[in-house]
Scaffold this motif. Structure first.
Motif, PDB file in Angstrom:
ATOM      1  N   LYS A 155      85.777  24.040 133.040  1.00  0.00           N
ATOM      2  CA  LYS A 155      84.760  24.220 131.998  1.00  0.00           C
ATOM      3  C   LYS A 155      83.952  22.935 131.818  1.00  0.00           C
ATOM      4  O   LYS A 155      82.715  22.966 131.701  1.00  0.00           O
ATOM      5  CB  LYS A 155      85.426  24.610 130.672  1.00  0.00           C
ATOM      6  N   THR A 156      84.653  21.807 131.788  1.00  0.00           N
ATOM      7  CA  THR A 156      83.980  20.518 131.616  1.00  0.00           C
ATOM      8  C   THR A 156      83.066  20.217 132.794  1.00  0.00           C
ATOM      9  O   THR A 156      81.913  19.787 132.622  1.00  0.00           O
ATOM     10  CB  THR A 156      85.017  19.395 131.471  1.00  0.00           C
ATOM     11  N   MET A 157      83.570  20.421 133.991  1.00  0.00           N
ATOM     12  CA  MET A 157      82.769  20.147 135.189  1.00  0.00           C
ATOM     13  C   MET A 157      81.514  21.006 135.215  1.00  0.00           C
ATOM     14  O   MET A 157      80.424  20.526 135.559  1.00  0.00           O
ATOM     15  CB  MET A 157      83.621  20.381 136.439  1.00  0.00           C
ATOM     16  N   THR A 204      84.090  13.473 122.129  1.00  0.00           N
ATOM     17  CA  THR A 204      83.862  13.323 120.684  1.00  0.00           C
ATOM     18  C   THR A 204      83.073  14.499 120.134  1.00  0.00           C
ATOM     19  O   THR A 204      83.428  15.069 119.091  1.00  0.00           O
ATOM     20  CB  THR A 204      83.121  12.010 120.397  1.00  0.00           C
ATOM     21  N   ALA A 205      82.019  14.894 120.842  1.00  0.00           N
ATOM     22  CA  ALA A 205      81.217  16.036 120.407  1.00  0.00           C
ATOM     23  C   ALA A 205      82.054  17.315 120.381  1.00  0.00           C
ATOM     24  O   ALA A 205      81.935  18.139 119.463  1.00  0.00           O
ATOM     25  CB  ALA A 205      80.016  16.216 121.338  1.00  0.00           C
ATOM     26  N   HIS A 230      83.829  23.012 124.432  1.00  0.00           N
ATOM     27  CA  HIS A 230      83.328  22.341 125.628  1.00  0.00           C
ATOM     28  C   HIS A 230      81.807  22.365 125.777  1.00  0.00           C
ATOM     29  O   HIS A 230      81.260  21.603 126.570  1.00  0.00           O
ATOM     30  CB  HIS A 230      83.982  22.940 126.880  1.00  0.00           C
ATOM     31  N   TRP A 231      81.131  23.224 125.050  1.00  0.00           N
ATOM     32  CA  TRP A 231      79.669  23.253 125.168  1.00  0.00           C
ATOM     33  C   TRP A 231      78.957  22.545 124.021  1.00  0.00           C
ATOM     34  O   TRP A 231      77.736  22.576 123.925  1.00  0.00           O
ATOM     35  CB  TRP A 231      79.161  24.694 125.291  1.00  0.00           C
ATOM     36  N   ALA A 232      79.687  21.839 123.161  1.00  0.00           N
ATOM     37  CA  ALA A 232      79.068  21.163 122.010  1.00  0.00           C
ATOM     38  C   ALA A 232      78.060  20.115 122.456  1.00  0.00           C
ATOM     39  O   ALA A 232      76.971  19.978 121.869  1.00  0.00           O
ATOM     40  CB  ALA A 232      80.145  20.514 121.140  1.00  0.00           C
ATOM     41  N   GLY A 234      73.547  19.808 121.909  1.00  0.00           N
ATOM     42  CA  GLY A 234      73.030  18.747 121.044  1.00  0.00           C
ATOM     43  C   GLY A 234      74.035  18.227 120.060  1.00  0.00           C
ATOM     44  O   GLY A 234      73.674  17.615 119.056  1.00  0.00           O
ATOM     45  N   GLY A 235      75.333  18.414 120.376  1.00  0.00           N
ATOM     46  CA  GLY A 235      76.364  17.989 119.453  1.00  0.00           C
ATOM     47  C   GLY A 235      76.815  16.557 119.655  1.00  0.00           C
ATOM     48  O   GLY A 235      77.778  16.121 119.035  1.00  0.00           O
ATOM     49  N   ALA A 236      76.173  15.814 120.541  1.00  0.00           N
ATOM     50  CA  ALA A 236      76.590  14.429 120.779  1.00  0.00           C
ATOM     51  C   ALA A 236      76.380  13.598 119.527  1.00  0.00           C
ATOM     52  O   ALA A 236      75.324  13.648 118.905  1.00  0.00           O
ATOM     53  CB  ALA A 236      75.806  13.845 121.945  1.00  0.00           C
TER      54      ALA A 236
END
Length: 270
Positions: free
Chosen positions: A27-29, A243-244, A261-263, A267-269
């Protein structure tokens, strides 16, 4: 042209609950715009409440997975996660020596969030002596760093000393994760192979939705390295990504829930 797109590899165990292991890695990749592949070392029966059972795969099948990828794909960076026991750690090491899959990130997974052991006691020495010397990046949490070094890590000075000790074992770049601490700010210590060091910090979030944090960090580092980022940049991006994913949670399961994983993409950074 074939194989121009950045490709990555996770060498780890599954998580049937979807929050950690190979599932979190892929998912991350995907979120970091690389094509993820996997060598499955073990299969778990797992959910947010814990690990109910697991079984390591036969070494022959693991070897064949490595060979299949090497015969067709162009892996630019790889990572390890759950490796089960000493014989499987050794088998993975032999394959990593045989095939060039780019820089290696080692996440020395030992215990699941719920407390289940994911690495046999007799395998710790094999990780220390055989796997760590191959690591371009090593990402232990505090308990894992203590186990690998034999040190007690009580404060940030100890974290710095432990990073030096881990580098002395052969790993090039060290990220000791401070998430298991109790300070109001979670701080990770990074020691690079050129001797430079720095701290990465984020506000500690009171939440149980942190399942798969270590897997996500190491797989994000792997993805960034596959795209050509230098080690420092890859580590900094991974910290922001994780963190996000913690700050903007999703409600899944009744125990230690997974990350969002999609935060970061949304724009969740922070």
């Amino acid at each position: 042209m074939a194989n121009e797109f950045p490709q990555t590899l996770t060498i780890a165990g599954t998580d049937s609950g979807g929050g950690a292991g190979v599932m979190a890695d892929l998912k991350t990749m995907q979120e970091r715009n690389v094509f993820g592949t996997a060598v499955i070392v073990a299969v778990t029966a797992q959910n947010t409440l814990g690990v109910q059972d697991f079984m390591a795969l036969p070494q022959k099948l693991i070897d064949e997975q490595f060979a299949s990828l090497a015969a067709d794909l162009k892996i630019r960076a790889c990572k390890t996660g759950m490796l089960a026991d000493a014989s499987h750690v050794h088998g993975v090491v032999e394959n990593l020596k045989k095939f060039d899959f780019g820089p290696l990130t080692v996440d020395p997974v030992m215990i699941a969030k719920g407390g289940a052991a994911l690495l046999a006691d007799d395998a710790v020495e094999t990780v220390r002596e055989e796997l760590i010397p191959l690591a371009d990046v090593l990402t232990p949490n505090l308990p894992e760093a203590e186990r690998l070094t034999g040190m007690t890590i009580a404060d940030e000075t100890d974290m710095e000393a432990a990073a030096v000790a881990l580098q002395d074992l052969g790993a090039k770049n060290i990220v000791i994760k401070g998430g298991h601490g109790d300070a109001k700010v979670a701080r990770d210590f990074v020691l690079l192979m050129d001797g430079r060091s720095f701290w990465l910090e984020a506000p500690r979030v009171e939440t149980v939705r942190t399942h798969g944090t270590g897997d996500t960090l190491s797989s994000c580092i792997t993805a960034e390295l596959a795209k050509g980022q230098d080690f420092e940049t890859a580590i900094r991006i991974a910290k922001k990504f994780v963190t996000a994913a913690i700050v903007h949670p999703i409600a899944v399961g009744n125990g230690h829930g997974p990350l969002n994983h999609w935060a970061y993409r949304q724009g969740g950074a922070e």
